[in-house]
Design an enzyme around this catalytic site. Structure first.
Site, mmCIF file in Angstrom:
data_model
loop_
_atom_site.group_PDB
_atom_site.id
_atom_site.type_symbol
_atom_site.label_atom_id
_atom_site.label_comp_id
_atom_site.label_asym_id
_atom_site.label_seq_id
_atom_site.Cartn_x
_atom_site.Cartn_y
_atom_site.Cartn_z
ATOM 1 N N LYS A 52 7.094 -8.673 -5.710
ATOM 2 C CA LYS A 52 6.857 -7.813 -4.544
ATOM 3 C C LYS A 52 6.079 -8.575 -3.470
ATOM 4 O O LYS A 52 6.356 -8.459 -2.284
ATOM 5 C CB LYS A 52 6.095 -6.545 -4.984
ATOM 6 N N GLN A 96 0.712 -0.344 -9.502
ATOM 7 C CA GLN A 96 1.669 -0.862 -10.488
ATOM 8 C C GLN A 96 1.484 -0.112 -11.810
ATOM 9 O O GLN A 96 0.394 -0.092 -12.380
ATOM 10 C CB GLN A 96 1.454 -2.377 -10.668
ATOM 11 N N ASP A 119 5.754 4.301 -2.738
ATOM 12 C CA ASP A 119 6.505 4.450 -3.998
ATOM 13 C C ASP A 119 7.045 5.876 -4.148
ATOM 14 O O ASP A 119 7.838 6.142 -5.045
ATOM 15 C CB ASP A 119 5.595 4.135 -5.200
#
Ligand code: NAD
Length: 287
Positions: A52, A96, A119
């Site tokens: 990422k 994460q 997200d």
């Protein structure tokens, strides 16, 4: 049988996002910024975060990773997120997952400001997705929808079988398909006779994390198969949830692993972060 090439489409999207970032900077001086919170030393999580970060660099974004030890307290994570919420250089915040067992993941995700929730895991954005309103949509299912659109596959009126019902993959996948007017079935670990459901599907979308879960006799002729699973085989290769060699000849379209949904997830993260930066730039200009 045609392969749905996620790698090629992801590259195209990344180029568009890079251009969008340049235009935003030229117009407003704003550079899209992504903050990643990485707790612990899970090698897979570290690898994903590394990918990422590299993608952010390619797109000309600013990015910062907050690495925290396994035994970090929940309060310390929350404080860091609150700091990022206030930081004007940060447009997107990514936690994460998975987080260590002693951390309440739901609580952590709820601390992220909804306009920085790139997200799409905050209940506010989940609610907007389910009601068909604009918001941030989880990157993996969003990437699947982009991939279908690229190949002119319209889910409208199609029987779609989503295998896997997690909050990050299966549930938002099902919501997006329903919003696109598909008929959607959601299967999971407690589904009785999975084959009965998959055999009825025009489109099978599987994200269960089980190697070879979808076998040749579970797929009807000319079905479209989207393999969201990413698993490490005993020989070290990355494989999906579909018995690819046996299933592929029966399908009209199929995604490979790797090179299918995986690269799309990262491209959509960039796309969501640019969208967040555009929203924040607009908010700044309206004051
Ligand atoms: P998860 O463990 O949270 O959820 C798995 C889901 O699959 C559950 O709903 C479970 O009920 C269902 N399931 C498990 N075994 C099953 C079985 N035998 N039959 C039917 N359903 C079954 O996992 P997740 O985070 O949703 O990830 C699922 C897979 O997708 C994993 O392989 C993961 O690596 C992959 N993934 C890929 C991407 C990507 O970018 N392509 C992104 C996220 C996750």
């Amino acid at each position: 049988m045609q392969i749905l090439d996620g790698k090629a489409l992801a590259q195209k999207i990344e180029e568009k996002v890079s251009l969008g970032a340049k235009e935003l900077k030229a117009a407003t001086g704003r550079v899209p910024g992504l903050a990643v919170i990485l707790v612990g030393h899970d090698p897979a999580s570290q690898a994903y975060v590394g990918m990422k970060k590299k993608a952010c660099d390619r797109a000309g974004f600013y990015s910062v990773t907050h690495e925290m030890p396994d035994d970090i307290s929940q309060d310390a994570i929350i404080k860091t997120i609150e700091m990022m919420n206030k930081n004007p250089n940060i447009d997107g915040i990514l936690i994460q997952l998975p987080l260590p067992k002693h951390i309440d993941t739901t609580k952590i995700l709820e601390v992220v400001a909804p306009t920085k929730d790139v997200d799409g895991f905050h209940p506010y954005n989940v609610g907007r997705l389910v009601t068909g309103l604009d918001g941030f949509v989880p990157c993996t299912p969003l990437g699947v929808m982009e991939l279908l659109a690229e190949y002119n596959i319209d889910p409208k009126g199609k029987n779609c079988c989503v295998v896997g019902a997690s909050n990050i993959v299966g549930k938002p996948m099902a919501a997006l398909l329903l919003n696109a007017n598909a008929t959607v079935e959601i299967c999971h670990i407690f589904t009785d006779d999975l084959k009965k459901h998959t055999l009825n599907a025009d489109i099978i979308l599987v994200g269960a994390g089980v190697i070879n879960l979808i076998k040749e006799d579970m797929v009807k002729e000319d079905a479209i198969v989207i393999d969201i699973g990413i698993n490490r085989a005993t020989d070290g290769r990355l494989v999906g949830d579909v018995d690819y060699d046996a299933v592929a000849p029966k399908t009209s379209y199929i995604t490979p692993v790797p090179g299918g949904v995986g690269p799309m997830t990262i491209a959509m993260l960039l796309s969501n972060t640019l969208k967040a930066a555009q929203i924040h730039a607009q908010e700044e200009n309206s004051f």
